[in-house]
Design a protein around this motif. Sequence first.
Motif, PDB file in Angstrom:
ATOM      1  N   THR A  91     126.162  79.251  93.692  1.00 52.15           N
ATOM      2  CA  THR A  91     127.261  79.100  92.743  1.00 52.15           C
ATOM      3  C   THR A  91     127.237  80.256  91.752  1.00 52.15           C
ATOM      4  O   THR A  91     126.237  80.970  91.625  1.00 52.15           O
ATOM      5  N   ALA A  92     128.339  80.420  91.035  1.00 54.15           N
ATOM      6  CA  ALA A  92     128.542  81.634  90.232  1.00 54.15           C
ATOM      7  C   ALA A  92     128.233  81.454  88.755  1.00 54.15           C
ATOM      8  O   ALA A  92     128.787  82.160  87.913  1.00 54.15           O
ATOM      9  N   HIS A  93     127.354  80.529  88.392  1.00 57.28           N
ATOM     10  CA  HIS A  93     126.971  80.379  86.984  1.00 57.28           C
ATOM     11  C   HIS A  93     126.346  81.683  86.481  1.00 57.28           C
ATOM     12  O   HIS A  93     125.545  82.303  87.189  1.00 57.28           O
ATOM     13  N   HIS A  94     126.690  82.060  85.260  1.00 58.26           N
ATOM     14  CA  HIS A  94     126.240  83.342  84.719  1.00 58.26           C
ATOM     15  C   HIS A  94     125.641  83.157  83.327  1.00 58.26           C
ATOM     16  O   HIS A  94     125.482  82.015  82.849  1.00 58.26           O
ATOM     17  N   ALA A  95     125.291  84.273  82.684  1.00 55.20           N
ATOM     18  CA  ALA A  95     124.596  84.210  81.395  1.00 55.20           C
ATOM     19  C   ALA A  95     125.426  83.521  80.324  1.00 55.20           C
ATOM     20  O   ALA A  95     124.889  82.792  79.485  1.00 55.20           O
ATOM     21  N   ASP A  96     126.742  83.745  80.323  1.00 58.56           N
ATOM     22  CA  ASP A  96     127.591  83.083  79.327  1.00 58.56           C
ATOM     23  C   ASP A  96     127.570  81.566  79.523  1.00 58.56           C
ATOM     24  O   ASP A  96     127.527  80.810  78.547  1.00 58.56           O
ATOM     25  N   ASP A  97     127.606  81.123  80.775  1.00 60.84           N
ATOM     26  CA  ASP A  97     127.486  79.689  81.060  1.00 60.84           C
ATOM     27  C   ASP A  97     126.168  79.144  80.515  1.00 60.84           C
ATOM     28  O   ASP A  97     126.117  78.052  79.931  1.00 60.84           O
ATOM     29  N   GLN A  98     125.098  79.905  80.723  1.00 56.95           N
ATOM     30  CA  GLN A  98     123.783  79.463  80.284  1.00 56.95           C
ATOM     31  C   GLN A  98     123.720  79.318  78.767  1.00 56.95           C
ATOM     32  O   GLN A  98     123.202  78.320  78.245  1.00 56.95           O
ATOM     33  N   ALA A  99     124.276  80.299  78.054  1.00 56.53           N
ATOM     34  CA  ALA A  99     124.275  80.243  76.591  1.00 56.53           C
ATOM     35  C   ALA A  99     125.102  79.063  76.087  1.00 56.53           C
ATOM     36  O   ALA A  99     124.698  78.346  75.162  1.00 56.53           O
ATOM     37  N   GLU A 100     126.255  78.842  76.691  1.00 58.90           N
ATOM     38  CA  GLU A 100     127.111  77.723  76.294  1.00 58.90           C
ATOM     39  C   GLU A 100     126.417  76.387  76.542  1.00 58.90           C
ATOM     40  O   GLU A 100     126.465  75.476  75.705  1.00 58.90           O
ATOM     41  N   THR A 101     125.755  76.279  77.691  1.00 54.17           N
ATOM     42  CA  THR A 101     125.064  75.039  78.035  1.00 54.17           C
ATOM     43  C   THR A 101     123.953  74.741  77.039  1.00 54.17           C
ATOM     44  O   THR A 101     123.789  73.593  76.594  1.00 54.17           O
ATOM     45  N   LEU A 102     123.200  75.761  76.655  1.00 53.66           N
ATOM     46  CA  LEU A 102     122.111  75.561  75.700  1.00 53.66           C
ATOM     47  C   LEU A 102     122.645  75.064  74.360  1.00 53.66           C
ATOM     48  O   LEU A 102     122.109  74.106  73.786  1.00 53.66           O
ATOM     49  N   LEU A 103     123.695  75.682  73.857  1.00 55.14           N
ATOM     50  CA  LEU A 103     124.264  75.260  72.570  1.00 55.14           C
ATOM     51  C   LEU A 103     124.808  73.839  72.647  1.00 55.14           C
ATOM     52  O   LEU A 103     124.630  73.040  71.715  1.00 55.14           O
ATOM     53  N   MET A 104     125.483  73.507  73.729  1.00 53.32           N
ATOM     54  CA  MET A 104     126.027  72.161  73.892  1.00 53.32           C
ATOM     55  C   MET A 104     124.915  71.115  73.886  1.00 53.32           C
ATOM     56  O   MET A 104     125.026  70.066  73.243  1.00 53.32           O
ATOM     57  N   LEU A 106     121.821  71.459  72.681  1.00 52.85           N
ATOM     58  CA  LEU A 106     121.190  71.405  71.368  1.00 52.85           C
ATOM     59  C   LEU A 106     121.976  70.490  70.435  1.00 52.85           C
ATOM     60  O   LEU A 106     121.394  69.696  69.687  1.00 52.85           O
ATOM     61  N   SER A 107     123.293  70.582  70.499  1.00 55.68           N
ATOM     62  CA  SER A 107     124.132  69.771  69.616  1.00 55.68           C
ATOM     63  C   SER A 107     124.047  68.288  69.950  1.00 55.68           C
ATOM     64  O   SER A 107     124.349  67.433  69.109  1.00 55.68           O
ATOM     65  N   ARG A 108     123.619  67.971  71.183  1.00 56.92           N
ATOM     66  CA  ARG A 108     123.514  66.572  71.603  1.00 56.92           C
ATOM     67  C   ARG A 108     122.098  66.024  71.469  1.00 56.92           C
ATOM     68  O   ARG A 108     121.839  64.881  71.836  1.00 56.92           O
ATOM     69  N   GLY A 114     116.791  69.027  79.453  1.00 57.97           N
ATOM     70  CA  GLY A 114     118.174  69.450  79.266  1.00 57.97           C
ATOM     71  C   GLY A 114     118.281  70.830  78.661  1.00 57.97           C
ATOM     72  O   GLY A 114     119.154  71.623  79.044  1.00 57.97           O
ATOM     73  N   LEU A 115     117.395  71.150  77.724  1.00 56.60           N
ATOM     74  CA  LEU A 115     117.445  72.453  77.062  1.00 56.60           C
ATOM     75  C   LEU A 115     117.055  73.581  78.011  1.00 56.60           C
ATOM     76  O   LEU A 115     117.345  74.743  77.733  1.00 56.60           O
ATOM     77  N   ALA A 116     116.391  73.249  79.112  1.00 62.07           N
ATOM     78  CA  ALA A 116     116.055  74.275  80.109  1.00 62.07           C
ATOM     79  C   ALA A 116     117.301  74.863  80.742  1.00 62.07           C
ATOM     80  O   ALA A 116     117.250  75.897  81.412  1.00 62.07           O
ATOM     81  N   ALA A 189     116.895  79.977  77.054  1.00 60.27           N
ATOM     82  CA  ALA A 189     117.008  78.924  78.072  1.00 60.27           C
ATOM     83  C   ALA A 189     116.027  79.180  79.215  1.00 60.27           C
ATOM     84  O   ALA A 189     115.430  78.238  79.759  1.00 60.27           O
ATOM     85  N   GLN A 190     115.836  80.445  79.564  1.00 63.26           N
ATOM     86  CA  GLN A 190     114.884  80.786  80.623  1.00 63.26           C
ATOM     87  C   GLN A 190     113.463  80.426  80.197  1.00 63.26           C
ATOM     88  O   GLN A 190     112.682  79.871  80.994  1.00 63.26           O
ATOM     89  N   HIS A 191     113.114  80.718  78.934  1.00 64.05           N
ATOM     90  CA  HIS A 191     111.787  80.359  78.436  1.00 64.05           C
ATOM     91  C   HIS A 191     111.597  78.837  78.446  1.00 64.05           C
ATOM     92  O   HIS A 191     110.522  78.331  78.797  1.00 64.05           O
ATOM     93  N   LEU A 192     112.635  78.113  78.052  1.00 64.26           N
ATOM     94  CA  LEU A 192     112.560  76.656  78.057  1.00 64.26           C
ATOM     95  C   LEU A 192     112.414  76.118  79.475  1.00 64.26           C
ATOM     96  O   LEU A 192     111.704  75.126  79.710  1.00 64.26           O
ATOM     97  N   ALA A 193     113.068  76.781  80.430  1.00 63.08           N
ATOM     98  CA  ALA A 193     112.936  76.367  81.831  1.00 63.08           C
ATOM     99  C   ALA A 193     111.498  76.563  82.313  1.00 63.08           C
ATOM    100  O   ALA A 193     110.959  75.738  83.058  1.00 63.08           O
TER     101      ALA A 193
END
Length: 298
Positions: A91-104, A106-108, A114-116, A189-193
Amino acid sequence: MSGGPDSMALLLLAHGALPGHIAAASVDHGLRAEASGEVALVERTCRERGIPFTALAVRVGPGNLQARAREARYAALGRWVADRRLGALATAHHADDQAETLLMRLSRGSGLSGLAGVRAAALLPDGETPLIRPLLGWRKSELEAIVARAGIRPARDPSNADPVFDRVRVREHLSQHDWLSVESLATSAQHLAEAWRAIEWYAELDREEMVHADDDGAFVYYANVPRIVAIETIRHIVAEMGGAVSRSEAGRAFDRLWRGENASLGGVLIVPGFEAIERAGVEMRAWRFATEPPRTSH
């Protein structure tokens, strides 16, 4: 392949790296009239390059629209991968997706799992099909440039600009605050993973060394590890006994057991106690897992 810039870039890069060794599929969820045209765009691009293509149609069940669509999509793609005997789904997930996922997340208040964030490699929900995400080191702008240079006009999903979705609002926030570095967030996110993989490794050792099965199908768990590790072991034991529980549920059970209280979890009754362990020469917490007896009604 959705026909969007990210997936089209993945198609082009994969074809360039592994010509003659890839196949593509595009899923129509039946939710937008434009979807058939997007599928046709991917089909035409594949035909021009000699890439085997399959169009898939799915039905999306009721509930959270994005979650149900993702479930239906991955189920269909898993069957497609198996039918074609492909090695993995990319799949085509990229760095911007990763950053958005981490912020989302964190807010939850998500936990470490999940933070990974988005994993570079995983399995589909079927538990069998390998899932890879080779573009996590790429920025979205880089992928769009690849598609533009190829002379392809990608599809644009209007839901990607609809502020009703959390991800769209997070994306807008990132674009407005340049002190929030997408690259740095993706690296975090990579470090958390990596940290989560260490927890998984420790939890596997914990299960192998501290969980013992009785002849009657019950288990005893000698719990002597940090909470985050014990939660994974508790979930594994309950799964072995035919149940399924979330990490938050297992966490609440851990807290009860640590206080010396019984816990009921996924049809399993867990009774805490202490037992002397001869080989260790100490007394340890011993939590006994057994199928919960049927409840009587009066």
